[in-house]
Write a protein that holds these residues in place. Structure first.
Motif, mmCIF file in Angstrom:
data_model
loop_
_atom_site.group_PDB
_atom_site.id
_atom_site.type_symbol
_atom_site.label_atom_id
_atom_site.label_comp_id
_atom_site.label_asym_id
_atom_site.label_seq_id
_atom_site.Cartn_x
_atom_site.Cartn_y
_atom_site.Cartn_z
ATOM 1 N N ASN A 237 0.826 -1.209 0.000
ATOM 2 C CA ASN A 237 0.000 0.000 0.000
ATOM 3 C C ASN A 237 0.854 1.249 0.000
ATOM 4 O OD1 ASN A 237 -2.532 -1.463 0.356
ATOM 5 N ND2 ASN A 237 -1.819 -1.904 2.426
ATOM 6 N N ASP A 238 0.312 2.321 -0.571
ATOM 7 C CA ASP A 238 0.970 3.622 -0.483
ATOM 8 C C ASP A 238 0.652 4.248 0.870
ATOM 9 O OD1 ASP A 238 2.003 3.472 -3.068
ATOM 10 O OD2 ASP A 238 0.141 4.272 -3.944
ATOM 11 N N PHE A 239 1.616 4.985 1.415
ATOM 12 C CA PHE A 239 1.380 5.694 2.680
ATOM 13 C C PHE A 239 0.322 6.761 2.438
ATOM 14 C CE2 PHE A 239 2.338 9.070 5.763
ATOM 15 C CZ PHE A 239 2.355 8.327 6.938
ATOM 16 N N ASP A 240 -0.744 6.750 3.245
ATOM 17 C CA ASP A 240 -1.863 7.669 3.019
ATOM 18 C C ASP A 240 -2.301 8.287 4.348
ATOM 19 O OD1 ASP A 240 -4.379 8.861 2.516
ATOM 20 O OD2 ASP A 240 -4.746 7.503 0.833
ATOM 21 N N GLN A 241 -1.905 9.537 4.549
ATOM 22 C CA GLN A 241 -2.192 10.206 5.822
ATOM 23 C C GLN A 241 -3.699 10.386 6.065
ATOM 24 O OE1 GLN A 241 0.706 13.318 6.285
ATOM 25 N NE2 GLN A 241 -0.132 13.901 8.280
ATOM 26 N N GLU A 242 -4.448 10.580 4.991
ATOM 27 C CA GLU A 242 -5.899 10.740 5.133
ATOM 28 C C GLU A 242 -6.536 9.442 5.626
ATOM 29 O OE1 GLU A 242 -8.265 12.392 2.000
ATOM 30 O OE2 GLU A 242 -6.844 14.023 1.647
ATOM 31 N N LYS A 243 -6.092 8.325 5.067
ATOM 32 C CA LYS A 243 -6.621 7.024 5.502
ATOM 33 C C LYS A 243 -6.262 6.737 6.954
ATOM 34 C CE LYS A 243 -6.988 4.456 1.145
ATOM 35 N NZ LYS A 243 -6.468 3.312 0.367
ATOM 36 N N ILE A 244 -5.044 7.136 7.349
ATOM 37 C CA ILE A 244 -4.623 6.939 8.749
ATOM 38 C C ILE A 244 -5.542 7.726 9.676
ATOM 39 C CG2 ILE A 244 -2.787 7.398 10.435
ATOM 40 C CD1 ILE A 244 -0.778 6.879 8.145
ATOM 41 N N ALA A 245 -5.842 8.961 9.297
ATOM 42 C CA ALA A 245 -6.695 9.832 10.124
ATOM 43 C C ALA A 245 -8.098 9.266 10.297
ATOM 44 C CB ALA A 245 -6.757 11.226 9.509
#
Length: 524
Positions: A237-245
């Motif tokens: 997976n690509d690192f995704d700050q929105e998904k983490i939030a």
């Protein structure tokens, strides 16, 4: 405090719970974080339990004796310009209700997984609550210094069993006896494991070669790890700050809390991506912003006798908005009464200090003389605020409880009334004889209750097991006491509301067939 200063203060808060299956290393990682915050000078180990050097967060005597956490304690410290509030949750499944309520009071969660065992049942349960709330989850794969499961298997299991995207922030170079370090993808460096409670950081060049470390460059395990990381870059997976939030992607870190390896790397990254305090929903379907001037908060836990010398009761409050100031008057939403908050503490596990001010994200302790209940909202000014109800479980196990010594009825009644307000066990009285009956989700809750009655209230009690029951409440207007029988015992809850304790599902169905117009509910 002016609006901008309040917003700046709130932005520095990071409030999180640590969740795990028992023995995954939750207490050990908590100790390491306290070490970073300068709160403790040396981290104990699990072995230290035998010598009496117990973890800061395990303050109750029964926890120290049995080596388990059965209460949620709060620890607060400053680190890297942030005010950290850690809520250490019970690991034992019999106390998951306490954990569920604690998870309502945090903005993110750290999930600790034993790398040899992978995801265990209790972890899955607690994860689902975090997911339901949509809070960010950061995963720490612990015990890397012992032989464990293949890292790729652990990542696959995380995604398949929990249904969340995983992004490994680092990757092991070896494991157990062959552990030589972790490849830090996020900081593009290697953290070498030196087997001596410290580590060395080695920077990598643009081609992923170690700078000034020929030994590492020749290590076949490092080359193997580089291949694994390349595979992750291509197929992961690509690192995704929105998904983490949103709690849809979890950053995954490998390390070992016991030898303090990889924990600081994890914590620094956590502070970078974990959210500051967010909005809280009310029962009226509105939201309260953390930077709102109006002060508000809710009680998520009540604990008796944190200081056995003073026989005190503390109501734990998560501040949701505004600024707390010592001596302020607040409204208690449930009763519409005004209460002055003059004796308020902040926590460092088993030590406490008087708090002068606090803001959204902070956890404060109110000395309670019986005013508060779990789930209560406190607020100042207008409009009235009533936060969402906290989750509660209907008990499944029941016991009759009585004082062994009839001459000590006073301490018996006081102990029962105070301990049931903590919410771990529920109190009922039989309709006909007014005998006390306790209900709980798990057997350990009864053991803790019995231990605390004797040690904190000097009251020996007898417990007569009643086995599993199905509890159902009935509308008082529909109640006829003749409905009660040996298979469906009629009792009252703490509020005086009637309910039946059914022997089993068959007895419940029989009752429903006999009284089709009677409405039964599983509410608390």
């Amino acid at each position: 405090m002016d609006t901008q200063k309040l917003a700046d203060e709130v932005e520095t808060r990071r409030t999180f719970a640590i969740i795990s299956h028992p023995d995954a290393g939750k207490t050990t990682i908590t100790e390491q974080l306290l070490l970073f915050g300068g709160v403790v000078r040396e981290a104990g180990t699990v072995k230290a339990r035998k010598t009496g050097n117990f973890a800061k967060s395990d303050w109750m005597e029964i926890e120290q004796k049995r080596g388990i956490s059965v209460t949620s304690s709060v620890m607060q410290f400053d680190y890297a310009g942030k005010r950290i509030n850690i809520l250490d949750t019970p690991g034992h499944e019999d106390f998951s209700e306490d954990t569920y309520r604690t998870l309502m009071a945090v903005d993110s969660a750290v999930m600790v997984i034993d790398s040899a065992k992978g995801i265990e049942p209790q972890t899955k349960k607690l994860f689902q609550i975090c997911k339901m709330r949509g809070i960010p989850i950061f995963t720490f794969m612990n015990k890397l210094d012992r032989d464990g499961r293949d890292p790729m298997d652990l990542i696959d299991q995380l995604e398949e069993v929990l249904g969340i995207e995983a992004y490994p922030m680092n990757w092991p170079i070896g494991m157990g006896k062959t552990l030589t370090g972790i490849y830090d993808r996020f900081n593009h460096r290697v953290e070498k494991y030196n087997h001596a409670d410290d580590s060395t950081l080695v920077e990598l060049d643009d081609d992923d070669n170690p700078i000034n470390d020929s030994e590492l460059a020749e290590d076949p395990q490092f080359k193997e790890t580089r291949d694994s990381v390349e595979l992750l870059e291509m197929a992961g997976n690509d690192f995704d700050q929105e998904k983490i939030a949103k709690g849809d992607q979890t950053p995954v870190f490998f390390g070992s809390a016991l030898v303090n390896f990889g924990v600081k790397t994890f914590f620094d990254a956590y502070l970078k991506f974990a959210p500051a305090p967010g909005e809280h929903k009310t029962q009226e379907d509105t939201v309260v912003a953390p930077t709102a001037e109006q002060f508000s908060g809710f009680v998520f836990k009540i604990q008796a006798n944190m200081n056995p010398n003073h026989r005190d009761r503390i109501a734990f409050v998560r501040i949701c908005s505004g600024e707390f100031e010592k001596g302020m008057d607040v409204n208690l939403a449930r009763t519409d009464k005004k209460i002055r908050l003059s004796n308020v503490t902040e926590f460092m596990a088993n030590t406490r200090e008087n708090v002068q001010t606090a803001v959204a994200g902070d956890i404060i302790g109110l000395y309670d003389t019986g005013n508060f209940q779990i789930g209560d909202t406190i607020f100042t000014g207008k409009p009235k605020i009533n936060f969402e109800k906290l989750p509660q479980f209907t008990p499944e196990l029941f016991v009759r409880v009585a004082a062994k010594n009839v001459m000590k009825q006073k301490s018996f009644h006081k102990g029962i009334q105070q301990l049931v307000q903590e919410g771990a066990v529920q109190l009922y009285t039989s309709y006909s004889t007014n005998d006390y009956i306790l209900g709980a989700v798990g057997q350990l809750q009864f053991e803790v209750f019995q231990f605390r009655m004797q040690n904190e209230y000097n009251s020996e009690i007898t417990m007569e097991p009643m086995g599993k029951k199905t509890a159902r409440w009935i509308d008082p207007d529909q109640l006829d006491e003749r409905m009660s029988s040996s298979r469906n015992l009629l009792v009252k809850d703490r509020n005086g509301d009637p309910l039946f304790l059914f022997e089993n599902q068959f007895a419940l169905r029989w009752f429903e067939d006999k009284y089709p117009d009677v409405k039964l509910t599983a509410k608390l």
